[in-house]
Design an enzyme around this catalytic site. Structure first.
Site, short mmCIF file in Angstrom:
data_model
loop_
_atom_site.label_atom_id
_atom_site.label_comp_id
_atom_site.label_asym_id
_atom_site.label_seq_id
_atom_site.Cartn_x
_atom_site.Cartn_y
_atom_site.Cartn_z
N ASP A 55 0.82 -1.21 0.00
CA ASP A 55 0.00 0.00 0.00
C ASP A 55 0.86 1.27 0.00
O ASP A 55 2.06 1.24 0.26
CB ASP A 55 -0.88 0.05 1.25
CG ASP A 55 -1.97 -1.00 1.27
OD1 ASP A 55 -1.95 -1.88 0.40
OD2 ASP A 55 -2.82 -0.95 2.16
N ASP A 56 0.18 2.39 -0.28
CA ASP A 56 0.62 3.77 0.00
C ASP A 56 1.58 4.39 -1.01
O ASP A 56 1.86 5.58 -0.93
CB ASP A 56 1.24 3.89 1.39
CG ASP A 56 0.21 3.77 2.50
OD1 ASP A 56 -0.98 3.59 2.19
OD2 ASP A 56 0.60 3.85 3.68
N HIS A 112 -6.03 8.97 0.23
CA HIS A 112 -5.85 8.09 1.39
C HIS A 112 -6.67 8.58 2.59
O HIS A 112 -6.19 8.61 3.72
CB HIS A 112 -4.37 7.98 1.77
CG HIS A 112 -4.06 6.81 2.66
ND1 HIS A 112 -4.15 6.85 4.04
CD2 HIS A 112 -3.65 5.55 2.36
CE1 HIS A 112 -3.81 5.69 4.55
NE2 HIS A 112 -3.50 4.87 3.55
N TYR A 149 -6.95 2.42 5.68
CA TYR A 149 -7.31 2.03 7.05
C TYR A 149 -8.27 0.84 7.07
O TYR A 149 -8.87 0.53 8.10
CB TYR A 149 -7.94 3.21 7.80
CG TYR A 149 -7.15 4.50 7.68
CD1 TYR A 149 -5.98 4.68 8.41
CD2 TYR A 149 -7.56 5.51 6.81
CE1 TYR A 149 -5.24 5.86 8.28
CE2 TYR A 149 -6.83 6.68 6.68
CZ TYR A 149 -5.67 6.85 7.41
OH TYR A 149 -4.93 8.01 7.28
N HIS A 204 3.44 -2.19 3.35
CA HIS A 204 3.54 -0.82 2.83
C HIS A 204 4.91 -0.62 2.18
O HIS A 204 5.93 -0.84 2.84
CB HIS A 204 3.31 0.20 3.93
CG HIS A 204 1.95 0.09 4.56
ND1 HIS A 204 1.64 -0.89 5.49
CD2 HIS A 204 0.82 0.81 4.37
CE1 HIS A 204 0.37 -0.76 5.85
NE2 HIS A 204 -0.15 0.27 5.20
#
Length: 257
Positions: A55-56, A112, A149, A204
């Site tokens: 992610d991210d 996000h 989240y 991540h």
């Protein structure tokens, strides 16, 4: 309506005499295992697989992570944002490198933000801005996303269904977002084990420990346990549904966030 039709056909097939020549099909199980839009999926439906999901990004480590995966014969899934760690367009080369390398590119929304408390209109904007960025950069619109989240409340799932997105969460939390060391993350995988249906971990790509230490360890761990390192779509038996079907138009002019 479509689900009811599939259910009826499977029941009929199971009852037909010719069905005796083939393995029995449980229509309830089949429908639950399908990768359907707007349905939360937390685990692979195929055994012997591990879906490395990050992610991210995209971020400064994306290109390096792609090299590590490629060297290890692994395919990963990148759930990317538009603006979390800088503008996605500034990482255009890394985005293209991952996509052309056969890794899965997917959505983690534009900013996000928590989706569960958003209006339907704002949720749609979060998704369409990110998908347009991927169309601009690599020419595809993703069919997979992971909510920031892991928030799937409010109107989120109904909007994902209408936008044709398959919703991925996880069944192993590496804890890298919570200051867990790569060694502590490794313990999460060891506790989960390598048997049963394959895992979809939460990791991540913005943490160097995850890129440089945890990922090489996972590649080695998977090989020791005869696990195939695949995209999320492949671990769900849905490689042809990795991206949405259509002729997408790139925006004209310079791209920006």
């Amino acid at each position: 309506m479509l689900g009811e039709q599939i259910f009826t056909l499977l029941l009929a097939a199971a009852a037909a005499p010719t069905a005796l020549a083939y393995p029995a099909v449980d229509p309830i199980t089949f429908l639950k295992r399908a990768a359907n839009p707007g349905v939360v999926i937390s685990k692979c439906t195929n055994p012997g697989m591990l879906a490395l999901a990050y992610d991210d990004g995209p971020y400064q480590y994306t290109s390096q992570l792609v090299d590590i995966l490629d060297k290890g014969g692994a395919k990963g899934t990148f759930f990317w944002t538009g603006t979390l760690y800088g503008c996605i367009y500034k990482e255009a080369k890394a985005v293209e490198k991952a996509y052309k390398g056969g890794h899965q590119v997917a959505s983690h929304t534009w900013t996000h933000s928590r989706m569960g408390s958003m209006s339907a209109a704002n949720i749609k904007t979060e998704m369409t801005k990110l998908e347009q960025a991927l169309v601009n950069l690599v020419g595809v619109k993703p069919a997979y996303m992971r909510p920031p989240y892991l928030d799937t409340g409010g109107q989120f799932l109904s909007q994902m269904k209408s936008l044709n997105y398959k919703v991925i969460t996880d069944d192993i939390d590496s804890g890298d977002w919570n200051n867990q060391s790569p060694q502590q993350s490794q313990q999460q995988f060891q506790r989960a084990g390598a048997s049963g249906m394959g895992h979809i971990p939460l990791m991540h790509e913005v943490y160097p420990g995850t890129v440089n230490t945890l990922t090489p360890w996972l590649i080695s761990w998977a090989k020791q346990n005869n696990l195939k390192l695949v995209t999320v779509a492949e671990c769900l038996g849905d490689t042809e549904g990795m991206y949405q079907v259509g002729n997408w138009t790139k925006q004209q002019g310079p791209y920006s966030c």
